[in-house]
Design a protein around this motif. Structure first.
Motif, PDB file in Angstrom:
ATOM      1  N   PRO A 145     -41.323 -11.861 -19.050  1.00 14.18           N
ATOM      2  CA  PRO A 145     -41.304 -10.403 -18.799  1.00 14.18           C
ATOM      3  C   PRO A 145     -41.214 -10.047 -17.312  1.00 14.18           C
ATOM      4  O   PRO A 145     -40.452  -9.174 -16.924  1.00 14.18           O
ATOM      5  N   GLU A 146     -41.970 -10.766 -16.440  1.00 16.28           N
ATOM      6  CA  GLU A 146     -41.909 -10.401 -15.015  1.00 16.28           C
ATOM      7  C   GLU A 146     -40.546 -10.779 -14.404  1.00 16.28           C
ATOM      8  O   GLU A 146     -40.038 -10.093 -13.524  1.00 16.28           O
ATOM      9  N   ARG A 148     -37.673 -10.738 -16.077  1.00 18.57           N
ATOM     10  CA  ARG A 148     -36.734  -9.709 -16.541  1.00 18.57           C
ATOM     11  C   ARG A 148     -36.876  -8.449 -15.678  1.00 18.57           C
ATOM     12  O   ARG A 148     -35.893  -7.869 -15.234  1.00 18.57           O
ATOM     13  N   GLU A 149     -38.143  -8.053 -15.389  1.00 18.02           N
ATOM     14  CA  GLU A 149     -38.350  -6.857 -14.564  1.00 18.02           C
ATOM     15  C   GLU A 149     -37.748  -7.045 -13.176  1.00 18.02           C
ATOM     16  O   GLU A 149     -37.138  -6.147 -12.615  1.00 18.02           O
ATOM     17  N   GLU A 150     -37.907  -8.253 -12.629  1.00 18.27           N
ATOM     18  CA  GLU A 150     -37.372  -8.518 -11.290  1.00 18.27           C
ATOM     19  C   GLU A 150     -35.840  -8.453 -11.303  1.00 18.27           C
ATOM     20  O   GLU A 150     -35.221  -7.938 -10.373  1.00 18.27           O
ATOM     21  N   THR A 153     -34.898  -4.700 -11.449  1.00 16.19           N
ATOM     22  CA  THR A 153     -35.069  -3.985 -10.162  1.00 16.19           C
ATOM     23  C   THR A 153     -34.099  -4.516  -9.112  1.00 16.19           C
ATOM     24  O   THR A 153     -33.565  -3.729  -8.323  1.00 16.19           O
ATOM     25  N   HIS A 461     -27.959  -7.747 -18.932  1.00 13.65           N
ATOM     26  CA  HIS A 461     -28.282  -6.502 -18.224  1.00 13.65           C
ATOM     27  C   HIS A 461     -26.998  -5.862 -17.664  1.00 13.65           C
ATOM     28  O   HIS A 461     -26.794  -4.653 -17.785  1.00 13.65           O
TER      29      HIS A 461
END
Ligand code: HEM
Length: 504
Positions: A145-146, A148-150, A153, A461
């Motif tokens: 999850p972290e 993917r968030e990175e 962003t 993405h």
């Protein structure tokens, strides 16, 4: 130095190279007269051949592969005897050989001249690589999850979605995204977002490759002199990196002193791992920083190349986009982009794997230094001190393994998976003697699980968020750039992005 000193040095160097070539010829005649040889022979054969090879006049590796497939052959290289292994049986011999016979680290040590460019003995104990084996790969699900968030962003900051087509330098952007995401796992935030720190990782790797190439061509006794002349760049960059790493180490040590070894919020990254697991003699900021940079060297360059090449392929072959979106969209709608959901995207996996197959692999891959005389199953022996390589590039472009091998066929592996109903064999991370992107056997790249997850997340993405096209509307893919034996993506070409047409 005066011009006469330079002249004397040049004459001495040329005489040394000629003498070395004569010695090589003696070794070949006494030890390797039965091994097939490709390229010039005779007293100055290895000298002439080395220059022809490095200057790109002759491609002995491809020539030998085509003429002598299934056999072992020698190519002319100064200072070390180099043998190319081809065909299933000989590759299996290499895969099964023990590390004290055929050594990956021995060949990296020589290829990267690590005694001069990094730290003497760094590869005698490459404990930093164990972090990738032991920690990163095992924790990948939990950390997804972290990551993917990175990824999200990083893209939104570096490729902000716009209504009109906007041009971005493909290689620079790809590299920046990969450095940032990888550094999230290596040093965590906020350092992973620091432009200067990410630039240092890039500069350091670049300086290493260039210094290693020149030092590698220098006779042993001159290496310290040549290395120290070229070396200035490396310590300068290392010092810059230490300025970022030192306060972070200090901060973490203080927290440990105050709150104990497993202090709340302790980051699970390479830096913490090194601070805890490195041998006591390697706990200085300098030693830790070298291992951080060395691990990043192994990780970010090939990963950045893979991302940039896959984006070029997406833009060059837009006909794949609707089918890829048709695969991704329902999966993401149901579950979002998760570790489990990207596992289901097998057409996307196939597309990226095909990009890796066609654009990667290098002419000299899976290098191994011979540490003990080694006899192949065909009876040929290679002696201590020599080097053996496979040739991933030739294997990936061989019609025996891939029909129409020079064509980009994005769903090649997806069709094979469907036809054979085998969800494992054709995935990007599965290695074997016909797919050498990540090597093979016990040293096969341990970062491939991470990189496969990252590339799929990034491409999913991009497909969900943007439309992509080539900057020139001529459909011509920006040509690769070759650096000695390995292809790299075009460094100057740009790609056009805009917010996906029907995206709110
Ligand atoms: C597309 C990206 C990548 C490619 C093509 C690639 C390729 C390779 C290859 C060819 C090898 C040598 C295998 C052999 O000789 O048998 C290797 C080893 C290695 N790679 Fe990667 N790699 C990639 C990404 C990464 C990443 C992201 C990491 C770390 C996070 C990583 C860490 C390593 C390490 C530590 C080794 C040494 C393995 C050992 O100690 O046995 N690689 N990689």
């Amino acid at each position: 130095m005066s011009s006469s000193t330079w002249l004397t040095l040049a004459v001495a160097l040329i005489s040394l190279l000629l003498a070395r070539s004569v010695i090589d010829e003696r070794i070949i005649r006494s030890k390797y007269k039965n091994v097939i040889s490709v390229g010039p022979s005779g007293m100055f054969g290895t000298l002439i051949g080395t220059f022809q090879l490095l200057l790109g006049y002759r491609d002995f590796i491809q020539e030998g592969y085509e003429k002598h497939y299934g056999k072992l052959f020698r190519i002319p290289t100064l200072f070390t005897m180099t043998f190319v292994v081809t065909g299933h049986d000989l590759l299996e011999d290499v895969r099964k050989a023990s590390d004290d016979q055929l050594s990956l680290y021995g060949s990296i040590k020589e290829g990267m001249q690590t005694d001069y460019t990094m730290e003497p003995h760094i590869l005698d104990n490459p404990y930093h690589f164990r972090f990738v084996h032991l920690s990163l790969t095992r924790d990948l699900g939990g950390r997804f999850p972290e990551l993917r968030e990175e990824v999200i962003t990083a893209f939104s900051e570096l490729v902000p979605p716009t209504d009109d087509w906007t041009s971005f330098p493909a290689w620079l952007t790809g590299k920046s995204i990969v450095l940032r995401v990888t550094n999230k796992l290596f040093v965590g935030p906020p350092l992973c977002h620091d432009l200067d720190y990410n630039d240092i990782n890039d500069t350091y790797s670049d300086a290493l490759v260039k210094t290693a190439l020149i030092v590698g061509l220098t006779p042993d006794f001159l290496k310290p002199i040549v290395a120290s002349t070229l070396y200035f760049y490396i310590p300068k960059t290392l010092k810059r990196a230490m300025k970022h790493v030192a306060p972070l180490v200090q901060e973490r040590l203080e927290k440990e002193r105050t709150f104990g070894k497993d202090w709340p919020g302790k980051p699970n990254d390479l830096l913490s791992w090194l601070m805890e697991k490195a041998p006591e003699s390697d706990k200085s900021v300098r030693a830790i920083t070298i291992r951080l940079l060395a691990t990043m060297f192994a990780a970010y360059r090939p990963a950045s190349m893979a991302l940039t090449q896959a984006l070029f392929d997406l833009a060059t072959y837009p006909s794949y986009i609707p089918e890829l979106r048709a695969e991704i969209e329902p999966i993401v709608k149901e579950k979002g982009i998760t570790k489990e959901s990207i596992n289901k995207m097998y057409k996307l996996d196939s597309f990226i794997k095909e990009s890796l197959r066609l654009r990667g692999g290098g002419k000299s891959s899976m290098p191994r230094k011979v540490l003990k005389d080694f006899t192949f199953s065909d009876g040929n022996t290679v002696y201590t001190g020599s080097t053996i390589i496979a040739t991933g590039y030739a294997i990936h472009h061989d019609a025996r393994h891939y029909p129409d091998p020079d064509e980009f066929d994005g769903f090649r592996f997806a069709r094979l998976r469907e036809a054979e109903n085998d969800p494992v064999r054709y995935q990007m991370v599965s290695v074997g003697p016909t797919y050498m992107m990540f090597g093979n056997g016990r040293h096969a790249c341990p970062g491939r699980f991470l990189v496969s997850a990252l590339l799929k997340t990034m491409l999913a993405h991009v497909l969900m968020t943007y439309d992509v096209k080539l900057e020139q509307d001529d459909g011509v893919r920006p040509p690769d750039k070759w650096f000695t034996f390995a292809p790299a993506p075009n460094e100057t070409a740009s790609l056009m992005f805009r917010k996906r047409a029907n995206l709110a």
